[in-house]
Design an enzyme around this catalytic site. Structure first.
Site, short mmCIF file in Angstrom:
data_model
loop_
_atom_site.label_atom_id
_atom_site.label_comp_id
_atom_site.label_asym_id
_atom_site.label_seq_id
_atom_site.Cartn_x
_atom_site.Cartn_y
_atom_site.Cartn_z
N SER A 127 0.79 -1.22 0.00
CA SER A 127 0.00 0.00 0.00
C SER A 127 0.83 1.28 0.00
O SER A 127 0.35 2.32 -0.45
CB SER A 127 -0.93 0.02 1.23
OG SER A 127 -0.17 -0.12 2.42
N GLU A 157 -5.86 8.53 12.30
CA GLU A 157 -4.48 8.59 12.77
C GLU A 157 -3.74 7.40 12.17
O GLU A 157 -3.82 6.28 12.67
CB GLU A 157 -4.40 8.56 14.30
CG GLU A 157 -4.89 9.83 14.96
CD GLU A 157 -4.62 9.86 16.45
OE1 GLU A 157 -3.91 8.95 16.94
OE2 GLU A 157 -5.11 10.78 17.12
N HIS A 173 0.74 5.10 6.10
CA HIS A 173 0.44 5.55 4.74
C HIS A 173 0.67 7.05 4.59
O HIS A 173 0.74 7.78 5.57
CB HIS A 173 -0.99 5.17 4.38
CG HIS A 173 -1.22 3.69 4.48
ND1 HIS A 173 -1.84 3.12 5.57
CD2 HIS A 173 -0.88 2.68 3.65
CE1 HIS A 173 -1.87 1.80 5.39
NE2 HIS A 173 -1.29 1.51 4.24
#
Length: 251
Positions: A28, A210, A214
């Protein structure tokens, strides 16, 4: 007229031959995101094309939540391998999800299956005449109470370094360079590199967010710039495809 046609054909062939395709495989932190105009989360490879000339194409196959194991088992590597051509590049970055010890679908032992999955990517890319580049995992924003930034990928990063040395693979140590990036921003300001929103502050996360793994658009662009700097440092042929040259003082 015939000569003119041949000239156009030669120019077209020459232009095509100069084009470079970069495939990204990973998780990701580098992946493209859904609804990019609304979603504040960005993968660093998602924004990387803005640093390239029109002669370079990025096909980002990185997907949220994937480890080397799940990426292979879901045939995602096959979808890249089957279309690789000589001169293509493969950016390889895993580790975040390989370390999930509570998930048998994704977990890999860093010194066995993780190691050999990376070696497989390298060897099979080279079989096709493509050029693999190994990346260590980006650093999480994980400061302790004393303001010390703690690595969460130690064994996976070390194994990636060893494979790069053993197989003479170009290597970009993004864990190290993103560590420097996080430290440069500091414990508080580094939140801007990631996804920190109070309730009602961002419409995509109405209840707040939070997330220290990422990236925001700022964070993704910072990491993309770090990658550009390291391509310059490696003196990779990809330098010719860079649109924006970053000051080497930041290396």
């Amino acid at each position: 007229m015939k000569n003119k046609f041949l000239l156009i054909l030669l120019i077209t062939i020459s232009t095509f031959a100069q084009k470079v395709t970069i495939y990204g495989i990973g998780d990701s932190t580098m992946a493209d995101k859904v609804k990019p105009n609304e979603n504040p989360e960005h993968g660093w490879l998602q924004v990387f094309p803005s640093f390239l000339t029109k002669d370079a194409i990025v096909i980002n196959k990185a997907v949220n939540g994937r480890s080397t194991k799940s990426f292979i088992n879901e045939k995602r590597w096959d979808s890249v391998y089957n279309v690789l051509r000589p001169g293509d590049y493969v950016f390889i970055q895993f580790g975040h999800n390989d370390g999930k010890t509570t998930d048998s679908i994704r977990y890999t032992n860093p010194h066995t299956s993780y190691r050999y999955n990376l070696i497989r990517f390298v060897k099979e890319a080279r079989e096709k005449g493509a050029i693999p580049i190994l990346f260590s995992s980006v650093m999480r924003r994980h400061f302790n109470e004393q303001g010390v930034l703690i690595s969460t990928h130690i064994e996976y990063t070390q194994e990636t370094r060893l494979i790069a040395q053993e197989f003479n693979v170009p290597f970009i140590d993004l864990e190290y360079f993103t560590e420097l990036l996080e430290l440069a921003y500091g414990p508080e300001k580094s939140k801007k590199l990631h996804l920190h929103f109070k309730p009602g502050e961002n419409s995509y996360y109405p209840e707040g967010k939070e997330d220290d793994t990422h990236y925001s658009l700022l964070g993704a662009n910072e990491v993309a710039r770090l990658t550009v700097n390291q391509i310059l440092f490696l003196k990779s042929p990809l330098v010719k495809k860079l649109k924006k040259i970053i000051n080497k003082e930041s290396l």
